[in-house]
Design a protein around this motif. Structure first.
Motif, PDB file in Angstrom:
ATOM      1  N   GLY A  15       1.542  -1.265  -0.110  1.00 59.00           N
ATOM      2  CA  GLY A  15       0.117   0.210   0.235  1.00 59.00           C
ATOM      3  C   GLY A  15       0.689   1.072   0.191  1.00 59.00           C
ATOM      4  N   ARG A  16       1.361   1.158  -0.599  1.00 53.81           N
ATOM      5  CA  ARG A  16       3.104   2.207   0.457  1.00 53.81           C
ATOM      6  C   ARG A  16       4.126   1.544  -0.710  1.00 53.81           C
ATOM      7  NH1 ARG A  16       2.442   4.913   4.449  1.00 53.81           N
ATOM      8  NH2 ARG A  16       4.781   5.959   4.667  1.00 53.81           N
ATOM      9  N   LEU A  17       5.171   2.443  -0.543  1.00 55.94           N
ATOM     10  CA  LEU A  17       6.927   2.731  -0.150  1.00 55.94           C
ATOM     11  C   LEU A  17       7.178   4.147  -0.284  1.00 55.94           C
ATOM     12  CD1 LEU A  17       9.731   1.155  -1.381  1.00 55.94           C
ATOM     13  CD2 LEU A  17       8.488   2.699  -3.534  1.00 55.94           C
ATOM     14  N   ASP A  18       8.506   3.522   0.773  1.00 56.43           N
ATOM     15  CA  ASP A  18       9.346   4.377   1.798  1.00 56.43           C
ATOM     16  C   ASP A  18      10.596   4.286   1.562  1.00 56.43           C
ATOM     17  OD1 ASP A  18       6.686   5.251   3.764  1.00 56.43           O
ATOM     18  OD2 ASP A  18       6.781   3.225   4.282  1.00 56.43           O
ATOM     19  N   VAL A  19      11.311   3.212   1.051  1.00 58.38           N
ATOM     20  CA  VAL A  19      12.042   3.446   0.940  1.00 58.38           C
ATOM     21  C   VAL A  19      12.865   2.779  -0.669  1.00 58.38           C
ATOM     22  CG1 VAL A  19      14.698   2.075   2.176  1.00 58.38           C
ATOM     23  CG2 VAL A  19      12.822   3.202   3.624  1.00 58.38           C
ATOM     24  N   LEU A  20      13.594   3.206  -1.696  1.00 54.55           N
ATOM     25  CA  LEU A  20      14.401   2.491  -2.241  1.00 54.55           C
ATOM     26  C   LEU A  20      15.330   2.464  -2.708  1.00 54.55           C
ATOM     27  CD1 LEU A  20      13.663   1.015  -5.243  1.00 54.55           C
ATOM     28  CD2 LEU A  20      14.260   3.455  -6.474  1.00 54.55           C
ATOM     29  N   ILE A  21      15.913   1.308  -2.836  1.00 52.82           N
ATOM     30  CA  ILE A  21      17.689   1.189  -1.877  1.00 52.82           C
ATOM     31  C   ILE A  21      18.030   0.380  -3.594  1.00 52.82           C
ATOM     32  CG2 ILE A  21      19.579  -0.661  -0.704  1.00 52.82           C
ATOM     33  CD1 ILE A  21      18.383   1.630   1.165  1.00 52.82           C
ATOM     34  N   ASN A  22      18.552   1.110  -4.327  1.00 51.42           N
ATOM     35  CA  ASN A  22      19.252   0.575  -5.694  1.00 51.42           C
ATOM     36  C   ASN A  22      20.556  -0.378  -5.511  1.00 51.42           C
ATOM     37  OD1 ASN A  22      17.390   1.202  -7.418  1.00 51.42           O
ATOM     38  ND2 ASN A  22      17.397   3.837  -7.074  1.00 51.42           N
ATOM     39  N   SER A  23      20.819  -1.252  -5.629  1.00 49.70           N
ATOM     40  CA  SER A  23      21.660  -2.430  -5.230  1.00 49.70           C
ATOM     41  C   SER A  23      22.390  -2.960  -6.221  1.00 49.70           C
ATOM     42  CB  SER A  23      22.342  -2.550  -4.125  1.00 49.70           C
ATOM     43  OG  SER A  23      23.348  -3.432  -2.750  1.00 49.70           O
ATOM     44  N   ALA A  24      21.336  -3.678  -6.748  1.00 48.89           N
ATOM     45  CA  ALA A  24      21.395  -4.106  -8.381  1.00 48.89           C
ATOM     46  C   ALA A  24      22.724  -3.381  -9.155  1.00 48.89           C
ATOM     47  CB  ALA A  24      20.790  -4.649  -8.961  1.00 48.89           C
ATOM     48  N   GLY A  25      23.721  -4.228  -8.949  1.00 51.29           N
ATOM     49  CA  GLY A  25      24.411  -4.255 -10.041  1.00 51.29           C
ATOM     50  C   GLY A  25      25.972  -5.002 -10.646  1.00 51.29           C
ATOM     51  N   ILE A  26      26.559  -4.921 -11.589  1.00 50.16           N
ATOM     52  CA  ILE A  26      27.756  -5.741 -12.240  1.00 50.16           C
ATOM     53  C   ILE A  26      28.691  -5.032 -12.977  1.00 50.16           C
ATOM     54  CG2 ILE A  26      25.660  -7.291 -13.162  1.00 50.16           C
ATOM     55  CD1 ILE A  26      26.719  -6.440 -15.653  1.00 50.16           C
ATOM     56  N   LEU A  27      30.620  -6.163 -12.298  1.00 51.07           N
ATOM     57  CA  LEU A  27      31.116  -5.075 -12.937  1.00 51.07           C
ATOM     58  C   LEU A  27      32.052  -6.574 -13.798  1.00 51.07           C
ATOM     59  CD1 LEU A  27      34.198  -4.537  -9.945  1.00 51.07           C
ATOM     60  CD2 LEU A  27      34.676  -5.821 -11.971  1.00 51.07           C
ATOM     61  N   VAL A  28      32.183  -5.606 -14.553  1.00 58.19           N
ATOM     62  CA  VAL A  28      33.015  -6.588 -15.811  1.00 58.19           C
ATOM     63  C   VAL A  28      34.511  -6.344 -16.362  1.00 58.19           C
ATOM     64  CG1 VAL A  28      32.699  -7.198 -18.612  1.00 58.19           C
ATOM     65  CG2 VAL A  28      30.735  -6.944 -17.146  1.00 58.19           C
ATOM     66  N   MET A  29      35.377  -6.936 -15.819  1.00 63.54           N
ATOM     67  CA  MET A  29      36.663  -6.196 -16.293  1.00 63.54           C
ATOM     68  C   MET A  29      36.952  -5.896 -17.724  1.00 63.54           C
ATOM     69  SD  MET A  29      37.403  -6.693 -12.907  1.00 63.54           S
ATOM     70  CE  MET A  29      39.595  -6.184 -13.833  1.00 63.54           C
ATOM     71  N   GLY A  30      37.806  -5.470 -18.286  1.00 64.21           N
ATOM     72  CA  GLY A  30      37.773  -4.480 -19.111  1.00 64.21           C
ATOM     73  C   GLY A  30      38.398  -3.531 -19.676  1.00 64.21           C
ATOM     74  N   SER A  31      39.014  -3.224 -20.200  1.00 66.68           N
ATOM     75  CA  SER A  31      40.086  -1.850 -20.753  1.00 66.68           C
ATOM     76  C   SER A  31      39.002  -1.263 -22.142  1.00 66.68           C
ATOM     77  CB  SER A  31      41.612  -1.808 -21.057  1.00 66.68           C
ATOM     78  OG  SER A  31      41.445  -2.650 -22.245  1.00 66.68           O
ATOM     79  N   ILE A  32      39.701  -0.505 -22.766  1.00 66.29           N
ATOM     80  CA  ILE A  32      39.275   0.818 -23.883  1.00 66.29           C
ATOM     81  C   ILE A  32      39.882   0.193 -24.635  1.00 66.29           C
ATOM     82  CG2 ILE A  32      41.074   2.059 -24.376  1.00 66.29           C
ATOM     83  CD1 ILE A  32      37.760   2.900 -24.835  1.00 66.29           C
ATOM     84  N   GLU A  33      40.178  -1.301 -24.659  1.00 64.64           N
ATOM     85  CA  GLU A  33      40.978  -2.377 -25.694  1.00 64.64           C
ATOM     86  C   GLU A  33      40.128  -3.100 -25.980  1.00 64.64           C
ATOM     87  OE1 GLU A  33      45.338  -1.445 -26.707  1.00 64.64           O
ATOM     88  OE2 GLU A  33      45.043  -1.515 -24.589  1.00 64.64           O
ATOM     89  N   THR A  34      39.347  -3.733 -24.570  1.00 68.04           N
ATOM     90  CA  THR A  34      39.138  -4.959 -25.087  1.00 68.04           C
ATOM     91  C   THR A  34      37.235  -5.186 -24.260  1.00 68.04           C
ATOM     92  OG1 THR A  34      39.721  -5.432 -22.449  1.00 68.04           O
ATOM     93  CG2 THR A  34      41.345  -6.148 -23.896  1.00 68.04           C
ATOM     94  N   THR A  35      37.092  -4.208 -24.037  1.00 72.82           N
ATOM     95  CA  THR A  35      35.684  -4.120 -23.377  1.00 72.82           C
ATOM     96  C   THR A  35      34.840  -3.997 -25.238  1.00 72.82           C
ATOM     97  OG1 THR A  35      36.089  -3.084 -21.543  1.00 72.82           O
ATOM     98  CG2 THR A  35      33.639  -2.203 -21.972  1.00 72.82           C
ATOM     99  N   ASP A  36      34.173  -4.492 -25.489  1.00 73.51           N
ATOM    100  CA  ASP A  36      33.300  -4.452 -26.645  1.00 73.51           C
ATOM    101  C   ASP A  36      32.379  -4.155 -26.215  1.00 73.51           C
ATOM    102  OD1 ASP A  36      31.472  -6.650 -25.987  1.00 73.51           O
ATOM    103  OD2 ASP A  36      32.758  -8.332 -26.815  1.00 73.51           O
ATOM    104  N   MET A  37      31.321  -3.280 -27.021  1.00 77.91           N
ATOM    105  CA  MET A  37      30.221  -3.151 -26.873  1.00 77.91           C
ATOM    106  C   MET A  37      28.746  -3.742 -26.691  1.00 77.91           C
ATOM    107  SD  MET A  37      30.824   0.175 -27.853  1.00 77.91           S
ATOM    108  CE  MET A  37      29.397   0.795 -27.187  1.00 77.91           C
ATOM    109  N   GLU A  38      29.194  -4.981 -26.866  1.00 75.88           N
ATOM    110  CA  GLU A  38      28.232  -5.142 -26.047  1.00 75.88           C
ATOM    111  C   GLU A  38      28.424  -5.861 -24.360  1.00 75.88           C
ATOM    112  OE1 GLU A  38      26.945  -8.909 -23.231  1.00 75.88           O
ATOM    113  OE2 GLU A  38      28.784  -8.680 -23.894  1.00 75.88           O
ATOM    114  N   GLN A  39      29.659  -5.593 -23.883  1.00 77.77           N
ATOM    115  CA  GLN A  39      29.779  -5.542 -22.279  1.00 77.77           C
ATOM    116  C   GLN A  39      29.489  -4.062 -21.523  1.00 77.77           C
ATOM    117  OE1 GLN A  39      34.159  -6.665 -23.902  1.00 77.77           O
ATOM    118  NE2 GLN A  39      33.561  -8.873 -22.211  1.00 77.77           N
ATOM    119  N   TYR A  40      30.086  -3.280 -23.024  1.00 80.96           N
ATOM    120  CA  TYR A  40      30.145  -1.840 -22.032  1.00 80.96           C
ATOM    121  C   TYR A  40      28.453  -1.171 -22.052  1.00 80.96           C
ATOM    122  CZ  TYR A  40      29.336   3.369 -22.259  1.00 80.96           C
ATOM    123  OH  TYR A  40      28.849   4.219 -22.368  1.00 80.96           O
TER     124      TYR A  40
END
Length: 207
Positions: A92-117
């Protein structure tokens, strides 16, 4: 010798309704259990149903209340909408939203392709933006709050985790901007209780 952590006190969350994303592991799971101990009514989101169920069981033991499970991938817009709808319909209500979902993908500008980005940015930024957008009307109504889980990677530069660092920088700016946008809906109402005049003073009155 390592210094001991300073003690801290957390006020009761008795009766508050909190939606926690990323609740199947890590910070999201730990936050859920703490909130249960403090009396919050929980809606838990995560992609790993087995781990999400384990978190829910721990929450029930800690708080003696059965959390609502709203599993699913928040990158899917329909899932995000249903997550908010099911939470509000149930409690019946919402008081708090905790945005904790996330992922970490290893990679540099040379190795991170657009799908990963795209996967990192969609999970860590776009889904947070969308879920918050959907939750804000309910949080304004309840004078609630939003907690966005960020990282030191958003403030400092690290090699080998480029997309992740960028996503957390975006979350930091998103948090600052959203706080400014929503402040007037919280602060000015609070002034009615904390200011003798029931409002902040005008500049000519201060002069």
């Amino acid at each position: 010798m390592a210094a001991e952590a300073a003690p801290f006190k957390v006020s009761s969350l008795n009766g508050k309704v909190a939606l926690v994303t990323g609740a199947s592991s890590g910070i999201g799971a730990s936050t859920s259990i703490l909130f249960a101990k403090l009396g919050a009514k929980l809606a838990l989101n995560g992609r790993d149903m087995e781990n999400l169920t384990k978190t829910a069981k721990q929450c029930k033991v800690a708080g003696q209340s059965e959390p609502l499970l709203v599993p699913g991938d928040l990158m899917d817009e329909d899932t995000a909408k249903k997550t908010i709808e099911k939470t509000v319909d149930h409690y019946g209500r919402l008081d708090v939203l905790i945005n904790s979902a996330g992922i970490l993908v290893m990679g540099s500008i040379e190795t991170t392709d657009m799908e990963q980005y795209d996967r990192v940015m969609n999970t860590n930024v776009r889904s947070v933006y969308h879920l918050t957008h959907l939750a804000v009307p309910h949080l304004v109504n309840s004078k609630g709050c939003i907690v966005n889980v960020s990282s030191v990677n958003g403030q400092r530069s690290f090699p080998g985790v480029l997309a992740y660092c960028m996503s957390k920088s975006a979350i930091d700016q998103f948090t600052r901007c959203t706080a400014l946008e929503l402040a007037s809906k919280q602060f000015l109402e609070k002034c009615k209780e904390t200011h003798a005049l029931g409002r902040p003073g005008e500049v000519d009155e201060v002069a």
